[in-house]
Design an enzyme around this catalytic site. Structure first.
Site, PDB file in Angstrom:
ATOM      1  N   ARG A 128     -23.086  54.789 115.433  1.00  0.00           N
ATOM      2  CA  ARG A 128     -23.470  54.952 116.848  1.00  0.00           C
ATOM      3  C   ARG A 128     -23.151  56.351 117.371  1.00  0.00           C
ATOM      4  O   ARG A 128     -22.078  56.892 117.157  1.00  0.00           O
ATOM      5  CB  ARG A 128     -22.736  53.911 117.699  1.00  0.00           C
ATOM      6  CG  ARG A 128     -23.076  54.048 119.173  1.00  0.00           C
ATOM      7  CD  ARG A 128     -22.831  52.794 119.941  1.00  0.00           C
ATOM      8  NE  ARG A 128     -21.431  52.431 120.063  1.00  0.00           N
ATOM      9  CZ  ARG A 128     -21.015  51.361 120.716  1.00  0.00           C
ATOM     10  NH1 ARG A 128     -21.900  50.545 121.272  1.00  0.00           N
ATOM     11  NH2 ARG A 128     -19.725  51.077 120.784  1.00  0.00           N
ATOM     12  N   ARG A 168     -10.957  45.568 118.237  1.00  0.00           N
ATOM     13  CA  ARG A 168     -11.891  45.194 119.312  1.00  0.00           C
ATOM     14  C   ARG A 168     -12.547  43.858 118.979  1.00  0.00           C
ATOM     15  O   ARG A 168     -12.737  43.017 119.848  1.00  0.00           O
ATOM     16  CB  ARG A 168     -12.974  46.278 119.486  1.00  0.00           C
ATOM     17  CG  ARG A 168     -12.449  47.517 120.168  1.00  0.00           C
ATOM     18  CD  ARG A 168     -13.286  48.733 119.874  1.00  0.00           C
ATOM     19  NE  ARG A 168     -14.575  48.752 120.542  1.00  0.00           N
ATOM     20  CZ  ARG A 168     -15.534  49.629 120.258  1.00  0.00           C
ATOM     21  NH1 ARG A 168     -15.346  50.540 119.321  1.00  0.00           N
ATOM     22  NH2 ARG A 168     -16.660  49.611 120.904  1.00  0.00           N
TER      23      ARG A 168
END
Ligand code: AMP
Length: 211
Positions: A128, A168
């Site tokens: 990303r 996460r």
């Protein structure tokens, strides 16, 4: 069309990309608590440093900090439909959101759950890249591009690495995933296969919203 929606999804599932597309198509207010927190991080003091450390590790930030930022943004945009991207992240935040919605006499029309397998998320997270100017999201494994279409340079988020991702993801499983049950009981939860092309997912979402 004034609609309010929540994206409920794991990290790097594409919720930010879809939220930006919806914002542009329907002129909705895109509220990303991650973006609001990254903005708050730039404060050059102990508060900013602490926030940076927590986000870098992949842990969730204190509810009270997130709620304050979220409320401010919602109150500034009462006239438009909103897209909540990255909020709520736990049941306590969902309860606080219910309270806020009651106060401002609004409701959530759809909770869109983007379902993406962990191995796909891992690959997406390392590839990303974001535009420094407009925030557009790219992936180096798919997009053969070195600059954004707006001319901005691309950068990698400091928490987009496998170590932060693992944390996460665990936070997501433990704290956010229970919201699937919560909104199945209390809201209009719709499950969407997020392991698809961006355009295909977007078409599915717009047909839901146009119903
Ligand atoms: P995101 O941009 O949604 O991937 O969020 C990046 C990071 O910001 C997360 O890993 C958390 O540390 C923090 N964060 C974003 N939204 C929330 C939230 N609703 N509650 C707590 N922490 C959050």
């Amino acid at each position: 069309m004034i609609k309010n929606i929540i994206f409920l999804a794991p990290p790097a599932s594409g919720k930010g990309t879809q939220a930006k597309l919806l914002k542009d198509k329907y002129n909705m207010c895109h509220i990303s608590t991650g973006d609001l927190l990254r903005e708050a991080c730039s404060r050059d003091d102990e508060f900013g440093e602490n926030l940076k450390r927590i986000m870098q590790s992949g842990n969730l930030v204190d509810d009270s900090i997130v709620l304050e930022l979220l409320k401010k943004k919602v109150m500034e945009n009462l006239d438009s439909g909103f897209i909540l991207d990255g909020f709520p992240r736990n049941v306590n935040q969902a309860l606080a959101l219910d309270e806020l919605l009651k106060e401002i006499n609004k409701k959530i029309d759809y909770v869109l759950y983007l379902n993406v397998p962990k191995n796909v998320l891992q690959k997406r997270i390392t590839g990303r890249r974001l535009c420094k100017i407009c925030g557009k999201i790219y992936n180096i494994y798919q997009d053969n591009i070195s600059l954004c279409t707006c001319g901005g340079e691309l950068y990698q988020r400091s928490d987009d690495n496998l170590e932060s991702f693992e944390n996460r993801y665990q936070e997501y499983i433990e704290k956010t995933q229970p919201l699937i049950d919560y909104y199945n009981k209390n809201g209009n939860l719709i499950s969407i296969d997020g392991d698809n092309e961006v355009e295909q997912i977007f078409d599915q979402i717009t047909s839901i919203l146009n119903n």
